[in-house]
Structure formats: structure tokens, C-alpha cells
Design a protein around this motif. Sequence first.
Motif, PDB file in Angstrom:
ATOM      1  N   GLY A   1       0.812  -1.212   0.000  1.00  0.00           N
ATOM      2  CA  GLY A   1       0.000   0.000   0.000  1.00  0.00           C
ATOM      3  C   GLY A   1       0.843   1.258   0.000  1.00  0.00           C
ATOM      4  N   PHE A   2       1.930   1.234   0.765  1.00  0.00           N
ATOM      5  CA  PHE A   2       2.829   2.385   0.797  1.00  0.00           C
ATOM      6  C   PHE A   2       3.444   2.628  -0.577  1.00  0.00           C
TER       7      PHE A   2
ATOM      8  N   GLN B   1       1.766   6.525  -6.889  1.00  0.00           N
ATOM      9  CA  GLN B   1       0.596   7.140  -7.513  1.00  0.00           C
ATOM     10  C   GLN B   1       0.598   8.658  -7.365  1.00  0.00           C
ATOM     11  N   ALA B   2       1.183   9.166  -6.298  1.00  0.00           N
ATOM     12  CA  ALA B   2       1.174  10.610  -6.040  1.00  0.00           C
ATOM     13  C   ALA B   2       1.862  11.411  -7.146  1.00  0.00           C
ATOM     14  N   PRO B   3       3.092  11.103  -7.539  1.00  0.00           N
ATOM     15  CA  PRO B   3       3.695  11.919  -8.603  1.00  0.00           C
ATOM     16  C   PRO B   3       3.033  11.723  -9.965  1.00  0.00           C
ATOM     17  N   VAL B   4       2.504  10.520 -10.204  1.00  0.00           N
ATOM     18  CA  VAL B   4       1.821  10.286 -11.477  1.00  0.00           C
ATOM     19  C   VAL B   4       0.551  11.127 -11.552  1.00  0.00           C
ATOM     20  N   SER B   5      -0.219  11.147 -10.482  1.00  0.00           N
ATOM     21  CA  SER B   5      -1.445  11.954 -10.495  1.00  0.00           C
ATOM     22  C   SER B   5      -1.127  13.445 -10.480  1.00  0.00           C
ATOM     23  N   ALA B   6      -0.014  13.845  -9.882  1.00  0.00           N
ATOM     24  CA  ALA B   6       0.376  15.255  -9.920  1.00  0.00           C
ATOM     25  C   ALA B   6       0.712  15.679 -11.346  1.00  0.00           C
ATOM     26  N   TRP B   7       1.265  14.768 -12.114  1.00  0.00           N
ATOM     27  CA  TRP B   7       1.611  15.058 -13.493  1.00  0.00           C
ATOM     28  C   TRP B   7       0.375  15.078 -14.397  1.00  0.00           C
ATOM     29  N   LEU B   8      -0.601  14.190 -14.094  1.00  0.00           N
ATOM     30  CA  LEU B   8      -1.767  14.049 -14.964  1.00  0.00           C
ATOM     31  C   LEU B   8      -2.928  14.985 -14.619  1.00  0.00           C
ATOM     32  N   VAL B   9      -3.084  15.344 -13.350  1.00  0.00           N
ATOM     33  CA  VAL B   9      -4.251  16.103 -12.902  1.00  0.00           C
ATOM     34  C   VAL B   9      -3.825  17.532 -12.581  1.00  0.00           C
ATOM     35  N   ALA B  10      -4.663  18.484 -12.954  1.00  0.00           N
ATOM     36  CA  ALA B  10      -4.319  19.891 -12.769  1.00  0.00           C
ATOM     37  C   ALA B  10      -4.509  20.369 -11.329  1.00  0.00           C
TER      38      ALA B  10
ATOM     39  N   GLU C   1      -4.841  19.886  -6.978  1.00  0.00           N
ATOM     40  CA  GLU C   1      -3.905  19.422  -5.949  1.00  0.00           C
ATOM     41  C   GLU C   1      -4.378  18.155  -5.236  1.00  0.00           C
ATOM     42  N   SER C   2      -5.164  17.331  -5.890  1.00  0.00           N
ATOM     43  CA  SER C   2      -5.683  16.111  -5.247  1.00  0.00           C
ATOM     44  C   SER C   2      -4.603  15.062  -5.028  1.00  0.00           C
ATOM     45  N   TRP C   3      -3.443  15.203  -5.643  1.00  0.00           N
ATOM     46  CA  TRP C   3      -2.364  14.249  -5.446  1.00  0.00           C
ATOM     47  C   TRP C   3      -1.816  14.299  -4.013  1.00  0.00           C
ATOM     48  N   LEU C   4      -2.077  15.402  -3.312  1.00  0.00           N
ATOM     49  CA  LEU C   4      -1.619  15.506  -1.921  1.00  0.00           C
ATOM     50  C   LEU C   4      -2.274  14.463  -1.021  1.00  0.00           C
ATOM     51  N   PHE C   5      -3.501  14.047  -1.369  1.00  0.00           N
ATOM     52  CA  PHE C   5      -4.179  13.007  -0.595  1.00  0.00           C
ATOM     53  C   PHE C   5      -3.392  11.706  -0.650  1.00  0.00           C
ATOM     54  N   SER C   6      -2.900  11.334  -1.825  1.00  0.00           N
ATOM     55  CA  SER C   6      -2.091  10.119  -1.964  1.00  0.00           C
ATOM     56  C   SER C   6      -0.812  10.230  -1.143  1.00  0.00           C
ATOM     57  N   LEU C   7      -0.234  11.395  -1.136  1.00  0.00           N
ATOM     58  CA  LEU C   7       0.978  11.603  -0.357  1.00  0.00           C
ATOM     59  C   LEU C   7       0.714  11.454   1.136  1.00  0.00           C
ATOM     60  N   CYS C   8      -0.402  11.994   1.611  1.00  0.00           N
ATOM     61  CA  CYS C   8      -0.771  11.875   3.028  1.00  0.00           C
ATOM     62  C   CYS C   8      -1.039  10.426   3.417  1.00  0.00           C
ATOM     63  N   VAL C   9      -1.706   9.680   2.549  1.00  0.00           N
ATOM     64  CA  VAL C   9      -1.965   8.263   2.821  1.00  0.00           C
ATOM     65  C   VAL C   9      -0.655   7.499   2.887  1.00  0.00           C
ATOM     66  N   ALA C  10       0.265   7.770   1.963  1.00  0.00           N
ATOM     67  CA  ALA C  10       1.562   7.096   1.973  1.00  0.00           C
ATOM     68  C   ALA C  10       2.327   7.413   3.262  1.00  0.00           C
TER      69      ALA C  10
END
Length: 69
Positions: free
Chosen positions: A19-20, A26-35, A37-46
Motif C-alpha cells: 500500500g505504501f 501514484q502521487a507523482p503520477v497523479s500530480a503530473w496528470l491532474v491539474a 492538488e488532489s495528489w496531496l491526498f495520496s501523499l498523506c496516505v503514503a
Amino acid sequence: MRQGSGILSTRQRRLAWLGFMLAALQAPVSAWLVADESWLFSLCVALMVAIVIIADDAARRRPANATGD
């Protein structure tokens, strides 16, 4: 001197590592694909999963007969 058991079983520990890794990748991939700041949620979960893994490591390294304060 025996080592103490952790808070996670071996299977739970493997799943936590999986999971980690998935959340951390997933965080940097979603940061690259999505405009937005929702990638921060993945970072917090990690980070939360990493804290659980670190706490499990600390519990495993503690001697089996040590008492918690």
C-alpha cells in the motif's frame, strides 16, 4: 534475548508495504496528470502508512520482556 512481536502480522506488514509503494508511486503520477492538488491526498496516505510501518519496526526491535511506559 528475544525480540518482541510487532503490531502487524507478517501478512499485514507485506500489505502495508504494498500500500505504501502504490500510494507513493501514484502521487507523482497523479500530480503530473491532474491539474488540481488532489495528489496531496495520496501523499498523506503514503505518509500515514509509513508511520505505521515505522511503529511496527520499533515494536519488533523492542525486547520481548520490555514493558511499555
